[in-house]
Design an enzyme around this catalytic site. Structure first.
Site, PDB file in Angstrom:
ATOM      1  CD  GLU A 439      -3.264  -0.915  -9.268  1.00 59.26           C
ATOM      2  OE1 GLU A 439      -3.675  -1.892  -8.638  1.00 59.26           O
ATOM      3  OE2 GLU A 439      -3.364   0.259  -8.867  1.00 59.26           O
ATOM      4  CD  GLU A 515      -7.086   2.643 -10.182  1.00 60.53           C
ATOM      5  OE1 GLU A 515      -6.907   1.948 -11.203  1.00 60.53           O
ATOM      6  OE2 GLU A 515      -7.216   2.172  -9.070  1.00 60.53           O
TER       7      GLU A 515
HETATM    8  C1  GAL Z   1      -6.404   0.053  -7.580  1.00 57.11           C
HETATM    9  C2  GAL Z   1      -7.007  -0.840  -8.641  1.00 57.11           C
HETATM   10  C3  GAL Z   1      -8.500  -0.620  -8.753  1.00 57.11           C
HETATM   11  C4  GAL Z   1      -9.114  -0.643  -7.391  1.00 57.11           C
HETATM   12  C5  GAL Z   1      -8.483   0.448  -6.564  1.00 57.11           C
HETATM   13  C6  GAL Z   1      -9.064   0.615  -5.178  1.00 57.11           C
HETATM   14  O1  GAL Z   1      -5.200  -0.422  -7.142  1.00 57.11           O
HETATM   15  O2  GAL Z   1      -6.434  -0.586  -9.876  1.00 57.11           O
HETATM   16  O3  GAL Z   1      -9.069  -1.613  -9.566  1.00 57.11           O
HETATM   17  O4  GAL Z   1      -8.886  -1.888  -6.834  1.00 57.11           O
HETATM   18  O5  GAL Z   1      -7.118   0.144  -6.416  1.00 57.11           O
HETATM   19  O6  GAL Z   1      -8.364   1.593  -4.477  1.00 57.11           O
END
Ligand code: GAL
Length: 823
Positions: A439, A515
């Site tokens: 991100e 993710e």
């Molecule tokens: C994502 C990020 C992670 C964590 C996660 C929480 O956007 O890449 O590091 O912050 O959100 O939902």
């Protein structure tokens, strides 16, 4: 309409390995870790690099060491007044607990002496290897500055030969570390939190990460193994003899080659060997080989080197997905931050192994090292235990996420950091992909694709066998500006509704959930009414373990299960996260102290599974029985009220009974909403204390399994359940013990929150304790703690061979005792 394209096939045949240090024949090279006898102090003390600096009153510590994990927790530690733009925030607010509320900031110094036995300054080279140092490390030997390495997560090394005392006398090592406030979005740890190695080699030697083993052809009949070996401190044009044996795990030689090669134009030595009927590496069969090379010049051996590797073949095929050894599979992965809960960031092999085992037992087959280079122990364990790894490098490139984040170093250090990462892990068979970032705000810059290309090219140059990915969350930006198209494997973070579009618009015709989830829950906490809801805040500052709460940007597990099942072109997922971690206490992150650890974990900070663990297991490990009932059944005061019951099971249907009365049979429903496809849910159950029974039925409608849950009685005694009955006294292994407050019949009292105290006697010491409560400010290293919903985890370190006696006491309870054997 879907555009058909020529299949994009990159075959990454592979290999390999890692390890590195250790071993080697006839004492030609030696390596050891610097663990004991360190002196540590916090504070600037700018003279502490000097030889004659007086560190007598400094604290004695053992490395790996995390200076911040001992607390205390305090809201003021690294209090950040910021707008987290990646979460859609526009106005700066007070972010409490973002980095764990622990004192990781400031300057800290480590000092110790070390000796190189039989040191020969003309015939040897000596390197100091740091597996990771948090952060901005400045290393001094005998009062002189040897080097600087800013990124706290990466492995780096310095050749210190010319700084050592030539007469072999004791050398003084000093390391200055500095953590700036607002340098992280989570708890980074602090200090020499990973191992420090001394490596002594002959003068002419294979350098650190100087071998590269690949398997350019793999079939059941045979594998071709290519081994490139670099040599340092040797003249161009020298004729070098290299003999390489490939050994299997039993130590039997399965291939051998010896030849003499002339060193020309800086090319490494290169050999091809053939292994017949190879055992292929996979998560189910983590088979390893060893390539053992002996290098001689003019008939004299100059160095010997062993590289551990694996034989396997990976393909990413457009429209069709990811294939390992010819078989399609979807990543059943989890994201892991590097901290080990109550142990902080200080590396401990057995604690990492325990985490990985819990993930494997759930059916996970892959780990993303979010969002930075892992400890070498993690990658080695993944090789050995069978878990695929996406090794990730950065959370920030040139554009800041945190005021003092990595962007300060990016221009000068990004290439050096990536080179170290790729060389370090390119021989590990578990590593199947590199990630160049998570991100990164750069994804929305017009020229962002150039930065992505710069980084991806470095990975390809250092390792032409693996593809590169990045976790992208600004889907509109990256589809429009060419950023996503530039990167080998499209990794989307959340935004499941954009997958189809990504698949259709991008050249590679594959989408990975780099993710996923970010469902939030607290172990054993249930809120009513039970409903699917985003970004909800409860008075108790906990999230419900019914597993229906998520963030404004995220989703529930079912969305990701369905995407993996329904489309060939999805590559599977990496769930955020396998374990809770310190820091980032979303959704209680804005002026919500005392929350200071995450709620995203499938397993809590104490290593105790939440209910969601069994939902993942029921889908990821269908061959093994899962039959899990939630919530607990101690709802005094809710008599007569609607109290939904969920069952997570690998079976298609089940019938629920409350005190013998059927509540009906439920069957997973592919046509219903996604929750009904994966969970069995009785929403209208009315609470009455007593017995909850579930009978599960298989596909043929036959009774397959039964499970009971009872209302627990009054708290009566303490149960201690060691995870392992025996632990080794190797100085590293830790014993983990589940502690439960139970009723007379031994049933966990699921609402008990009382304080317990612990004593450890005999052959071990108390190490730490954790209860998994994200709001608890009790210190991990004090031998007393409140149970969280009836349970916690005690950690003990064996010191001698013998019996370790553990005792737990608590007001109004019969004490609990257990003995663990240390061998
Ligand atoms: C994502 C990020 C992670 C964590 C996660 C929480 O956007 O890449 O590091 O912050 O959100 O939902």
């Amino acid at each position: 309409m879907k555009i058909m394209r020529t299949p994009f096939v990159i075959s990454c045949f592979l290999f390999l390995c890692s390890v590195s240090t250790v071993l080697f024949a006839q004492n030609v090279r030696k390596s050891w870790t610097l663990e004991d006898d360190w002196k540590f102090s916090k504070g600037t003390q700018e003279e502490a690099y000097a030889m004659d600096f007086d560190d007598d009153d400094w604290e004695e510590v053992t490395v790996p060491h995390d200076w911040a994990i001992y607390g205390p927790f305090d809201e003021s530690h690294d209090l950040q007044i910021v707008a987290v733009t990646q979460n859609g925030e526009k106005v700066a607010t007070k972010k409490t607990g973002r980095t764990g509320g622990l004192p990781y900031m400031g300057v800290g110094w480590y000092r110790r002496t070390f000796e190189v036995p039989d040191f020969d300054p003309d015939g040897q080279r000596v390197k100091l290897i740091f597996d990771g140092a948090m952060s901005e490390a400045q290393v001094y030997v005998n009062g002189e500055k040897v080097g600087f390495w800013p990124y706290g997560y990466n492995t780096f090394y310095f050749d210190v030969t010319d700084f050592l005392n030539a007469d072999g006398s004791l050398n003084q090592l000093a390391v200055r570390l500095e953590n700036k406030e607002q340098s992280s979005r989570w708890y980074p740890g602090a200090g020499l939190y990973r191992n420090v190695h001394v490596l002594v080699t002959p003068k002419t030697h294979v350098p650190v990460w100087g071998t590269f083993v690949t398997t350019p052809y793999v079939s059941e009949a045979y594998a071709s193994v290519n081994i490139k070996t670099e040599l340092e401190q040797v003249a161009e044009g020298t004729d070098v003899s290299i003999e390489t044996l490939i050994l299997d795990v039993k130590g039997e030689v399965v291939a051998r080659k010896e030849n003499v090669q002339r060193l020309n134009h800086g090319r490494p030595l290169e050999q091809f060997l053939t292994v017949d009927n190879p055992h292929m590496w996979s998560p189910e069969t983590p088979y390893l080989y060893f390539a053992k090379s002996v290098i001689s010049i003019d008939g004299k051996k100059v160095d010997a080197f062993t590289t551990r590797f694996g034989i396997r073949k990976i393909d990413f095929i457009a429209d069709k997905g990811f294939f390992l050894n010819g078989q399609r599979r979807k990543f059943q992965g989890v994201n892991l931050h590097h901290d080990l809960g109550p142990l902080g960031a200080a590396v401990n092999r057995s604690a990492i192994k325990r985490q990985l085992q819990l993930m494997k037992d759930m059916g996970a087959d892959a780990i993303r090292t979010s969002h930075n280079m892992p400890a070498p122990e993690l990658v080695e364990l993944c090789d050995e235990m069978g878990l695929m790894v996406m090794v990730e490098s950065f959370d920030e490139w040139d554009v800041a996420k945190c005021k003092n984040g990595y962007h300060r170093f990016f221009d000068e250090w990004a290439e050096k950091d990536l080179v170290n990462m790729v060389r370090h892990y390119r021989n590990n068979p578990s590593v199947v992909m590199w990630s160049i970032g998570n991100e990164v705000p750069t994804q929305c810059s017009a020229d962002g694709y150039k930065v992505a290309k710069f980084l991806q090219d470095i990975c390809h140059r250092e390792d032409p066998t693996r593809l590169v990915t990045a976790g992208m969350d600004r889907i509109s930006c990256v589809l429009d500006n060419g950023f996503a198209a530039m990167i080998d494997v499209t990794g989307f973070n959340y935004r499941t509704h954009r997958y189809q579009e990504g698949y259709e618009k991008l050249p590679h015709s594959l989408v990975l959930g780099s993710e996923t989830g970010s469902t939030v829950s607290s172990r054993g906490v249930y809120h009513f009414p039970v409903e699917k809801v985003a970004q909800v805040i409860h008075e108790d500052q906990q999230s419900s373990a019914y597993g229906l709460e998520y963030c404004s940007w995220s989703n529930l597990p079912e969305d990701d299960f369905a995407l993996a099942e329904d489309y060939d072109w999805t590559l599977g997922q990496f769930v955020w996260t396998g374990f809770d971690y310190l820091g980032e206490p979303t959704p209680y992150d804005t002026d919500a102290w005392p929350n200071h650890s995450s709620m995203f974990g499938i397993v809590d900070l104490a290593g105790i599974p939440k209910d969601r663990y069994y939902l993942y297991k029921s889908v990821w490990k269908p061959e093994e029985e899962t039959l899990h009932i939630l919530p607990h059944w101690n709802w005094e005061g809710r008599e007569g009220e609607q109290t939904p019951v969920f069952v997570y099971t690998n079976y298609p249907s089940a019938e629920l009974f409350i005190n013998g009365k059927s509540q009906g049979k439920k069957t997973k429903n592919k046509e219903g909403n996604l929750q009904e496809r994966y969970r069995l849910m009785w929403m209208d159950v009315v609470y009455e204390p007593g017995e909850v029974k579930v009978i599960a039925y298989d596909d043929n409608g036959n009774k397959a399994a039964e499970k009971l849950l009872h209302t627990a009685g009054k708290a009566h005694h303490i149960k201690l359940i060691p995870e392992k009955e025996k632990v080794s006294v190797d100085g590293k292994e830790l014993a983990f013990v589940r502690v439960q407050v139970v009723d007379k019949k031994g049933r966990v009292c699921p609402t008990d929150q009382r304080s317990l105290s612990f004593t450890v006697e005999g052959a071990g010491n108390f190490k730490a304790v954790a209860n998994g409560d994200p709001t608890s400010l009790e210190l991990f290293h004090k031998p007393h703690m409140r149970v969280f919903n009836g349970q916690l985890t005690l950690i003990v370190s064996p010191e001698n061979v013998g019996a370790i006696q553990l005792k737990a006491t608590g007001k109004g309870l019969k004490k609990g005792e257990v003995t663990i054997d240390a061998y």
